[in-house]
Design an enzyme around this catalytic site. Structure first.
Site, short mmCIF file in Angstrom:
data_model
loop_
_atom_site.label_atom_id
_atom_site.label_comp_id
_atom_site.label_asym_id
_atom_site.label_seq_id
_atom_site.Cartn_x
_atom_site.Cartn_y
_atom_site.Cartn_z
N HIS A 131 33.56 40.95 47.91
CA HIS A 131 34.35 41.18 46.69
C HIS A 131 33.37 41.40 45.53
CE1 HIS A 131 36.83 40.31 43.18
NE2 HIS A 131 37.89 40.52 43.94
N GLU A 133 33.25 40.54 42.42
CA GLU A 133 32.81 39.36 41.64
C GLU A 133 31.81 38.52 42.44
OE1 GLU A 133 35.89 36.67 40.01
OE2 GLU A 133 34.45 35.05 40.35
N SER A 283 46.81 42.54 38.38
CA SER A 283 46.35 43.92 38.24
C SER A 283 47.51 44.88 37.96
CB SER A 283 45.62 44.35 39.52
OG SER A 283 46.41 44.06 40.64
S1 SF4 Z 1 40.60 36.06 32.99
FE1 SF4 Z 1 40.92 37.49 34.72
S2 SF4 Z 1 38.96 38.52 34.98
FE2 SF4 Z 1 38.59 36.69 33.75
S3 SF4 Z 1 38.03 35.13 35.22
FE3 SF4 Z 1 40.20 34.94 34.88
S4 SF4 Z 1 41.10 36.19 36.52
FE4 SF4 Z 1 38.95 36.78 36.39
#
Ligand code: SF4
Length: 306
Positions: A131, A133, A283
């Site tokens: 992934h 991240e 998303s």
């Molecule tokens: S706000 Fe969204 S992008 Fe940021 S850590 Fe949380 S889930 Fe991930």
């Protein structure tokens, strides 16, 4: 018929911020994004129509100097910044601040313990291998961190050596706690004196959504879940919704509502006060949920030739 859009659904703070950055930067000229800006094909398409070019790592290595590249909310490993610097590429860094902070914590842990003797440390990341991240997080440890996705992979850890545990921001809190319990019990089975250092780094803006989503699903007679076909977060949240309300249907766009037209009209004919809820993943853009709402509002009764 009452149609409601779930106010807790849709983009999280980090994704909203990255998309706003893309929209602002596109006004200044050509802009590339390294990887899909969000796991939603419809939103990617919308931004591509505004001029955003989605590129991969191979493209990054061949871009001309002064190209502008946006880094999405997931974040990137140090190697990406290094490549950009070498090629004279301008980076627009839209890494979510929560992810950035996690990267900093992992890097600090790695720097502090990397030379520990006589027992070298192990940094464990509870996350999905590959992934975006997780790749960014592993990069903070010179790719030495061990990525564990489930309890049955714990045999990859040496329980006689110190353990520093972190989590990808979007993993489930229950899964993380179960992993911590399993690690502690294995350490005790090994009669080891190691005390694992546990960092719960799960982002609550996503973790809290499951309960909210299930409440929303229960409060409606029928639920339309809007999510990208490729999004794992969408599949997980859809299943939680379905668990709370069996009359939950998955759509990727407004036209998909046609696939469930018969069920929806059937419910409507037996219940004139039918409550339909529309929700989505982290998303899923709000505009897409609104398009689904408009489609539902204009749904025509099925005629004999359908
Ligand atoms: S706000 Fe969204 S992008 Fe940021 S850590 Fe949380 S889930 Fe991930």
């Amino acid at each position: 018929m009452l149609i409601t859009i779930d106010t807790h659904s849709g983009f999280c703070f980090g994704v909203t911020r990255a998309i706003e950055a893309a929209e602002n930067e596109l006004q200044k000229g050509t802009l590339c994004c390294l990887g899909d800006i969000v796991h939603n094909g419809q939103e990617v398409k919308r931004l591509e129509l505004l001029g955003l070019q989605t590129i991969d790592y191979d493209d990054l290595r061949t871009l001309p100097a002064h190209s502008r590249v946006l880094l999405r909310a997931h974040g990137e490993p140090p190697s990406t910044y290094w490549i950009a610097q070498q090629r004279g590429i301008e980076i627009i860094d839209a890494t979510c601040p929560v992810v950035k902070k996690l990267q900093d914590r992992i890097r600090a842990c790695y720097e502090e313990h990397r030379n520990d003797e006589p027992l070298p440390p192990q940094i464990i990341i509870y996350g999905q291998p590959g992934h975006a991240e997780v790749i960014g997080l592993q990069g903070q440890t010179n790719n030495t961190a061990i990525v564990i996705e489930s309890i049955d992979q714990l045999d990859r850890i040496d329980f006689t050596r110190p353990v520093y545990l972190f989590s990808q921001t979007t993993k489930s809190v229950e899964g993380f706690h179960a992993l911590v319990d399993a690690i502690k019990s294995l350490i005790s089975n090994h009669k080891s004196q190691i005390v694992p250092e546990v960092h719960d780094t799960i982002c609550r803006s996503v973790a809290n959504r499951v309960a909210q989503l299930q409440d929303f699903a229960r409060a409606n007679d029928l639920v339309i879940f809007v999510g990208g076909a490729k999004s794992s977060n969408a599949r997980v949240l859809y299943n939680h919704c379905k668990e709370a309300n069996g009359n939950t249907f998955f759509v990727s766009n407004a036209d998909d509502v046609e696939n469930f037209k018969f069920e929806i009209i059937n419910h409507k004919s037996t219940n004139p006060d039918l409550k339909i809820g529309i929700c989505g993943a982290t998303s899923t853009p709000l505009w897409l949920m609104k398009q689904v709402r408009d489609k539902l509002t204009n749904l025509q009764p099925i005629t004999s030739d359908h």
